[in-house]
Design a protein around this motif. Sequence first.
Motif, PDB file in Angstrom:
ATOM      1  N   ALA A  51     -21.552  60.172  52.538  1.00 33.47           N
ATOM      2  CA  ALA A  51     -20.357  60.531  51.764  1.00 33.47           C
ATOM      3  C   ALA A  51     -20.719  61.377  50.542  1.00 33.47           C
ATOM      4  CB  ALA A  51     -19.608  59.269  51.336  1.00 33.47           C
ATOM      5  N   VAL A  52     -21.815  61.047  49.862  1.00 36.66           N
ATOM      6  CA  VAL A  52     -22.259  61.840  48.709  1.00 36.66           C
ATOM      7  C   VAL A  52     -22.670  63.232  49.166  1.00 36.66           C
ATOM      8  CG1 VAL A  52     -24.048  62.053  46.926  1.00 36.66           C
ATOM      9  CG2 VAL A  52     -22.918  59.849  47.295  1.00 36.66           C
ATOM     10  N   VAL A  53     -23.405  63.317  50.259  1.00 31.16           N
ATOM     11  CA  VAL A  53     -23.816  64.619  50.805  1.00 31.16           C
ATOM     12  C   VAL A  53     -22.580  65.447  51.148  1.00 31.16           C
ATOM     13  CG1 VAL A  53     -24.939  65.748  52.776  1.00 31.16           C
ATOM     14  CG2 VAL A  53     -26.082  63.858  51.589  1.00 31.16           C
ATOM     15  N   ASP A  54     -21.598  64.836  51.789  1.00 33.08           N
ATOM     16  CA  ASP A  54     -20.367  65.566  52.133  1.00 33.08           C
ATOM     17  C   ASP A  54     -19.647  66.053  50.883  1.00 33.08           C
ATOM     18  OD1 ASP A  54     -20.877  65.143  54.809  1.00 33.08           O
ATOM     19  OD2 ASP A  54     -19.382  63.537  55.042  1.00 33.08           O
ATOM     20  N   GLU A  55     -19.595  65.211  49.868  1.00 33.29           N
ATOM     21  CA  GLU A  55     -18.910  65.611  48.638  1.00 33.29           C
ATOM     22  C   GLU A  55     -19.660  66.732  47.920  1.00 33.29           C
ATOM     23  OE1 GLU A  55     -16.394  63.601  45.028  1.00 33.29           O
ATOM     24  OE2 GLU A  55     -17.572  62.310  46.349  1.00 33.29           O
ATOM     25  N   LEU A  56     -20.993  66.652  47.889  1.00 33.93           N
ATOM     26  CA  LEU A  56     -21.785  67.743  47.313  1.00 33.93           C
ATOM     27  C   LEU A  56     -21.525  69.043  48.065  1.00 33.93           C
ATOM     28  CD1 LEU A  56     -25.186  65.935  46.671  1.00 33.93           C
ATOM     29  CD2 LEU A  56     -23.744  67.008  44.920  1.00 33.93           C
ATOM     30  N   ALA A  57     -21.520  68.971  49.395  1.00 35.44           N
ATOM     31  CA  ALA A  57     -21.281  70.170  50.202  1.00 35.44           C
ATOM     32  C   ALA A  57     -19.913  70.772  49.893  1.00 35.44           C
ATOM     33  CB  ALA A  57     -21.407  69.835  51.685  1.00 35.44           C
ATOM     34  N   THR A  58     -18.913  69.926  49.711  1.00 32.23           N
ATOM     35  CA  THR A  58     -17.560  70.400  49.412  1.00 32.23           C
ATOM     36  C   THR A  58     -17.483  71.015  48.015  1.00 32.23           C
ATOM     37  OG1 THR A  58     -16.570  68.769  50.888  1.00 32.23           O
ATOM     38  CG2 THR A  58     -15.143  69.696  49.172  1.00 32.23           C
ATOM     39  N   LEU A  59     -17.994  70.297  47.010  1.00 26.89           N
ATOM     40  CA  LEU A  59     -17.901  70.784  45.625  1.00 26.89           C
ATOM     41  C   LEU A  59     -18.714  72.062  45.430  1.00 26.89           C
ATOM     42  CD1 LEU A  59     -18.212  67.401  43.688  1.00 26.89           C
ATOM     43  CD2 LEU A  59     -16.149  68.805  43.956  1.00 26.89           C
ATOM     44  N   ILE A  60     -19.948  72.062  45.907  1.00 25.63           N
ATOM     45  CA  ILE A  60     -20.807  73.242  45.730  1.00 25.63           C
ATOM     46  C   ILE A  60     -20.307  74.380  46.609  1.00 25.63           C
ATOM     47  CG2 ILE A  60     -23.155  74.126  46.056  1.00 25.63           C
ATOM     48  CD1 ILE A  60     -24.086  71.212  45.251  1.00 25.63           C
ATOM     49  N   GLY A  61     -19.887  74.046  47.829  1.00 17.94           N
ATOM     50  CA  GLY A  61     -19.406  75.067  48.757  1.00 17.94           C
ATOM     51  C   GLY A  61     -18.158  75.780  48.289  1.00 17.94           C
ATOM     52  N   HIS A 162     -34.728  68.169  49.985  1.00 19.03           N
ATOM     53  CA  HIS A 162     -34.117  67.200  50.903  1.00 19.03           C
ATOM     54  C   HIS A 162     -32.927  67.823  51.630  1.00 19.03           C
ATOM     55  CE1 HIS A 162     -33.131  63.207  52.378  1.00 19.03           C
ATOM     56  NE2 HIS A 162     -31.889  63.348  51.952  1.00 19.03           N
ATOM     57  N   ARG A 163     -32.099  68.553  50.882  1.00 18.98           N
ATOM     58  CA  ARG A 163     -30.906  69.217  51.432  1.00 18.98           C
ATOM     59  C   ARG A 163     -30.665  70.498  50.640  1.00 18.98           C
ATOM     60  NH1 ARG A 163     -27.664  66.064  55.245  1.00 18.98           N
ATOM     61  NH2 ARG A 163     -26.375  67.922  55.154  1.00 18.98           N
ATOM     62  N   GLU A 164     -29.977  71.433  51.279  1.00 17.72           N
ATOM     63  CA  GLU A 164     -29.542  72.648  50.601  1.00 17.72           C
ATOM     64  C   GLU A 164     -28.050  72.797  50.830  1.00 17.72           C
ATOM     65  OE1 GLU A 164     -30.865  77.313  50.167  1.00 17.72           O
ATOM     66  OE2 GLU A 164     -31.277  76.284  52.049  1.00 17.72           O
ATOM     67  N   PHE A 165     -27.332  73.106  49.751  1.00 16.06           N
ATOM     68  CA  PHE A 165     -25.882  73.238  49.797  1.00 16.06           C
ATOM     69  C   PHE A 165     -25.497  74.676  49.442  1.00 16.06           C
ATOM     70  CE2 PHE A 165     -26.975  68.910  48.614  1.00 16.06           C
ATOM     71  CZ  PHE A 165     -26.295  68.183  49.584  1.00 16.06           C
ATOM     72  N   PRO A 166     -25.044  75.461  50.423  1.00 16.06           N
ATOM     73  CA  PRO A 166     -24.698  76.842  50.123  1.00 16.06           C
ATOM     74  C   PRO A 166     -23.416  76.975  49.297  1.00 16.06           C
ATOM     75  CG  PRO A 166     -24.331  76.363  52.454  1.00 16.06           C
ATOM     76  CD  PRO A 166     -24.923  75.128  51.830  1.00 16.06           C
ATOM     77  N   LEU A 167     -23.421  77.968  48.429  1.00 16.91           N
ATOM     78  CA  LEU A 167     -22.222  78.359  47.706  1.00 16.91           C
ATOM     79  C   LEU A 167     -21.452  79.293  48.649  1.00 16.91           C
ATOM     80  CD1 LEU A 167     -24.452  77.761  45.411  1.00 16.91           C
ATOM     81  CD2 LEU A 167     -22.890  78.981  43.942  1.00 16.91           C
ATOM     82  N   LEU A 168     -20.291  78.880  49.097  1.00 15.09           N
ATOM     83  CA  LEU A 168     -19.567  79.631  50.125  1.00 15.09           C
ATOM     84  C   LEU A 168     -18.349  80.353  49.586  1.00 15.09           C
ATOM     85  CD1 LEU A 168     -19.762  76.845  52.855  1.00 15.09           C
ATOM     86  CD2 LEU A 168     -21.193  78.897  52.668  1.00 15.09           C
ATOM     87  N   GLY A 169     -17.795  79.848  48.461  1.00 18.88           N
ATOM     88  CA  GLY A 169     -16.683  80.420  47.748  1.00 18.88           C
ATOM     89  C   GLY A 169     -15.662  81.078  48.600  1.00 18.88           C
TER      90      GLY A 169
END
Length: 169
Positions: A51-61, A162-169
């Motif tokens: 859930a934290v990973v998903d939220e990071l992906a959403t916020l950063i993305g 550990h993970r990379e979260f792209p900025l997708l804007g």
Amino acid sequence: MGQTALLALVSEAEPLVGHWRHRFDSSASAGVPAHVTVLFPFLDIDRVTAAVVDELATLIGARSPFAVRFEECRRFPDVLYLAPAPDQPFRALTEEMAERWPEAPPYEGQFTEVVPHLTVAHGRPPEVFDEVEADLTGRLPLTATISSVSLLVSDGSRWRQHREFPLLG
């Protein structure tokens, strides 16, 4: 062990600062690439759930990639760093992450203002900072594109992505 960090890696800076960082910034020898910190420390790795990973992906993305220039060296009392311009995108990322996870304040709440920076040397005497700054000044500016935020985790001696979260804007 298990400590994490959210970092905007700046691979374009490695040819310029890598040598100095390995000599004068212990995080480099522990495996941390050149970066601007978004949030450190973040949650211990055992709290980084799906859930934290998903939220990071959403916020950063939700944010767009951005260009940044490092035009000058600056100093804190015990740090020589490259100052990013603009620094607002980094500040906005830090503020959003800290607001979402208030249990993980930037730098454990040590500072009233978080100043985005790319550390080159840490905990050295002023004459070392002078030497490094003299070398770097003639080789700036450096431009980079920030297109992701990485989650790094420590095993107690080394840091690994550990993970990379792209900025997708």
